[in-house]
Design an enzyme around this catalytic site. Structure first.
Site, PDB file in Angstrom:
ATOM      1  N   TYR A   1      -1.618  -7.755   1.343  1.00  0.00           N
ATOM      2  CA  TYR A   1      -2.766  -6.842   1.297  1.00  0.00           C
ATOM      3  C   TYR A   1      -4.074  -7.634   1.154  1.00  0.00           C
ATOM      4  CZ  TYR A   1      -5.910  -3.132  -0.188  1.00  0.00           C
ATOM      5  OH  TYR A   1      -6.972  -2.273  -0.280  1.00  0.00           O
TER       6      TYR A   1
ATOM      7  N   ILE B   1     -10.940   7.879   0.365  1.00  0.00           N
ATOM      8  CA  ILE B   1     -12.316   7.409   0.572  1.00  0.00           C
ATOM      9  C   ILE B   1     -12.872   7.884   1.915  1.00  0.00           C
ATOM     10  CG2 ILE B   1     -13.646   5.274   0.956  1.00  0.00           C
ATOM     11  CD1 ILE B   1     -11.434   3.973  -1.011  1.00  0.00           C
TER      12      ILE B   1
HETATM   13  N1  LIG Z   1      -8.271   2.992  -3.425  1.00  0.00           N
HETATM   14  C1  LIG Z   1      -8.738   1.795  -3.745  1.00  0.00           C
HETATM   15  O1  LIG Z   1      -8.844   1.444  -4.940  1.00  0.00           O
HETATM   16  C2  LIG Z   1      -9.185   0.840  -2.676  1.00  0.00           C
HETATM   17  C3  LIG Z   1      -9.836  -0.343  -3.070  1.00  0.00           C
HETATM   18  C4  LIG Z   1     -10.260  -1.227  -2.084  1.00  0.00           C
HETATM   19  C5  LIG Z   1     -10.081  -0.927  -0.761  1.00  0.00           C
HETATM   20  N2  LIG Z   1      -9.440   0.222  -0.402  1.00  0.00           N
HETATM   21  C6  LIG Z   1      -9.285   0.495   1.013  1.00  0.00           C
HETATM   22  O2  LIG Z   1      -9.864   1.737   1.306  1.00  0.00           O
HETATM   23  C7  LIG Z   1      -9.297   2.266   2.508  1.00  0.00           C
HETATM   24  C8  LIG Z   1      -8.964   3.722   2.296  1.00  0.00           C
HETATM   25  O3  LIG Z   1      -7.963   3.814   1.301  1.00  0.00           O
HETATM   26  P1  LIG Z   1      -7.902   5.004   0.220  1.00  0.00           P
HETATM   27  O4  LIG Z   1      -8.024   4.381  -1.110  1.00  0.00           O
HETATM   28  O5  LIG Z   1      -8.796   6.099   0.593  1.00  0.00           O
HETATM   29  O6  LIG Z   1      -6.359   5.409   0.345  1.00  0.00           O
HETATM   30  P2  LIG Z   1      -5.650   6.723   0.951  1.00  0.00           P
HETATM   31  O7  LIG Z   1      -6.139   7.930   0.228  1.00  0.00           O
HETATM   32  O8  LIG Z   1      -4.197   6.403   0.908  1.00  0.00           O
HETATM   33  O9  LIG Z   1      -6.170   6.783   2.438  1.00  0.00           O
HETATM   34  C9  LIG Z   1      -5.717   5.847   3.386  1.00  0.00           C
HETATM   35  C10 LIG Z   1      -6.072   6.334   4.756  1.00  0.00           C
HETATM   36  O10 LIG Z   1      -5.574   5.376   5.701  1.00  0.00           O
HETATM   37  C11 LIG Z   1      -4.679   6.039   6.598  1.00  0.00           C
HETATM   38  N3  LIG Z   1      -3.560   5.188   6.974  1.00  0.00           N
HETATM   39  C12 LIG Z   1      -2.622   4.624   6.184  1.00  0.00           C
HETATM   40  N4  LIG Z   1      -1.698   4.004   6.905  1.00  0.00           N
HETATM   41  C13 LIG Z   1      -2.046   4.192   8.209  1.00  0.00           C
HETATM   42  C14 LIG Z   1      -1.458   3.837   9.445  1.00  0.00           C
HETATM   43  N5  LIG Z   1      -0.291   3.208   9.512  1.00  0.00           N
HETATM   44  N6  LIG Z   1      -2.094   4.199  10.580  1.00  0.00           N
HETATM   45  C15 LIG Z   1      -3.254   4.881  10.533  1.00  0.00           C
HETATM   46  N7  LIG Z   1      -3.845   5.279   9.402  1.00  0.00           N
HETATM   47  C16 LIG Z   1      -3.238   4.943   8.244  1.00  0.00           C
HETATM   48  C17 LIG Z   1      -4.162   7.253   5.839  1.00  0.00           C
HETATM   49  O11 LIG Z   1      -3.711   8.221   6.792  1.00  0.00           O
HETATM   50  P3  LIG Z   1      -2.724   9.454   6.387  1.00  0.00           P
HETATM   51  O12 LIG Z   1      -3.204   9.941   5.057  1.00  0.00           O
HETATM   52  O13 LIG Z   1      -2.980  10.451   7.489  1.00  0.00           O
HETATM   53  O14 LIG Z   1      -1.349   8.922   6.358  1.00  0.00           O
HETATM   54  C18 LIG Z   1      -5.409   7.677   5.075  1.00  0.00           C
HETATM   55  O15 LIG Z   1      -6.268   8.443   5.867  1.00  0.00           O
HETATM   56  C19 LIG Z   1      -8.092   1.386   2.808  1.00  0.00           C
HETATM   57  O16 LIG Z   1      -8.428   0.475   3.828  1.00  0.00           O
HETATM   58  C20 LIG Z   1      -7.860   0.644   1.506  1.00  0.00           C
HETATM   59  O17 LIG Z   1      -7.237  -0.592   1.722  1.00  0.00           O
HETATM   60  C21 LIG Z   1      -9.002   1.107  -1.337  1.00  0.00           C
END
Ligand SMILES: NC(=O)c1ccc[n+]([C@@H]2O[C@H](COP(=O)([O-])OP(=O)(O)OC[C@H]3O[C@@H](n4cnc5c(N)ncnc54)[C@H](OP(=O)(O)O)[C@@H]3O)[C@@H](O)[C@H]2O)c1
Length: 295
Positions: A156, A14
């Site tokens: 979470y 995202i």
């Molecule tokens: N996907 C969904 O359905 C969904 C729904 C609701 C909310 N969200 C929220 O949306 C946000 C983005 O998630 P996403 O779905 O885009 O997942 P994603 O593709 O896994 O991206 C997660 C991002 O957070 C970073 N991250 C993870 N652990 C970290 C740490 N220990 N320190 C610093 N950065 C860290 C990752 O960095 P690296 O890649 O460099 O490791 C990546 O840039 C999150 O807060 C998630 O909880 C997601």
């Protein structure tokens, strides 16, 4: 006027999609990731600045804040988007449960260390929360570290509810000074999210049939982009929680100002933030003979 937009968790999913969209909209985007290789790939593809910090270590967040303050005289938008769901309960070197630290404490600390710059810039501070705050949290203000009760899902959900409580308290404390805090649910998005989790979460986000039910990262990113480009008070209401670009219902605890204040106070104690917004450790260090000699 070109604005400076800092997005954490922008090395994937995202955040990366939003970084691309905002760059294409002509904004100055700063990509923050954890994995240096992935962060470089996104930043290089856009030709923009990048920073790396692993939120599992709060000192890396402090270094990130110092780097951002040094480089950018204005920060118009801070998107606290880094986060994820994990497996077994783990405690970081800072002594915090990992999910709580990565999803909430890291962004709390970064925002507070940037606080004066954000206020001077009349910034928008966006928290990427989730529907999981309502569905999965078992929030207990007296057990923030999930010592008494842990599951990956509830940790979470608790972290994502903390994002909304933080948004509300940030608005209460600094809204009048011109800072606009807002939280949102991006949708159920097909990203690398849950890749380090287990069971149903991992299945839902990796199984080819299940992932067909998910929405694209472009759509998830567009919800962050909408807030980042939006005019506070016109396009969105500061202090509120959004889903699909509309105000949305969430967990009833999110409406409890006392819990929001207690979470703020506990988070400040855990990260060494004082009322004045400086890290206690920095203040103490500044007063040491060694630090004075360095001046
Ligand atoms: N996907 C969904 O359905 C969904 C729904 C609701 C909310 N969200 C929220 O949306 C946000 C983005 O998630 P996403 O779905 O885009 O997942 P994603 O593709 O896994 O991206 C997660 C991002 O957070 C970073 N991250 C993870 N652990 C970290 C740490 N220990 N320190 C610093 N950065 C860290 C990752 O960095 P690296 O890649 O460099 O490791 C990546 O840039 C999150 O807060 C998630 O909880 C997601």
């Amino acid at each position: 006027m070109t604005r400076t937009i800092v997005i954490t968790g922008a090395s994937d999913g995202i955040g990366a999609a939003a970084a691309r969209q905002l760059h294409e909209a002509g904004e100055r985007v700063v990509v923050v990731g954890r994995d240096p290789r992935k962060t470089d790939a996104v930043a290089d593809s856009l030709g923009v600045d990048r920073f790396v910090a692993d939120y599992a270590e709060l000192d890396q967040v402090r270094t990130l804040a110092a780097g951002l303050l040094e480089r950018y005289p204005r920060i118009d938008v801070l998107a606290n988007n880094a986060g994820g769901i994990f497996g077994e309960r783990r405690v970081t070197a800072d002594g915090n449960e990992l999910t709580f630290q990565v999803n909430h404490l890291g962004g709390f600390l970064l925002t507070n260390l940037l606080r004066d710059r954000l206020i001077e810039s009349a910034a928008t501070v966006i928290q990427t929360s989730s529907l999981a705050a309502q569905r999965f949290s078992r929030f207990d203000i007296d057990d923030l570290q999930a010592q008494r009760r842990y599951s990956a899902s509830s940790a979470y959900g608790n972290g994502k509810l903390a994002n909304i409580l933080f948004t509300k308290e940030l608005h209460r404390r600094h809204g009048d000074a011109g800072l606009s805090a807002v939280a949102f649910h991006p949708g159920a998005i097909a990203s690398s999210f849950a890749s380090t989790s287990r069971g149903a979460w991992r299945w839902m986000y990796t199984n080819p049939i299940a992932t067909r039910l998910l929405t694209s990262t472009e759509v998830g990113g567009s919800r962050l982009t909408w807030l980042a480009l939006g005019k506070p008070g016109v396009d969105f209401a500061p202090g509120e929680y959004y889903a699909e670009n509309k105000r949305a219902r969430t967990h009833r605890i999110a409406a409890d100002p006392l819990i929001a204040k207690r979470l703020w106070d506990a988070s400040a104690a855990l990260t060494g933030i004082t009322e004045a917004g400086v890290a206690e450790a920095d203040k103490a260090e500044a007063g040491t003979p060694e630090a004075e000699a360095d001046r």
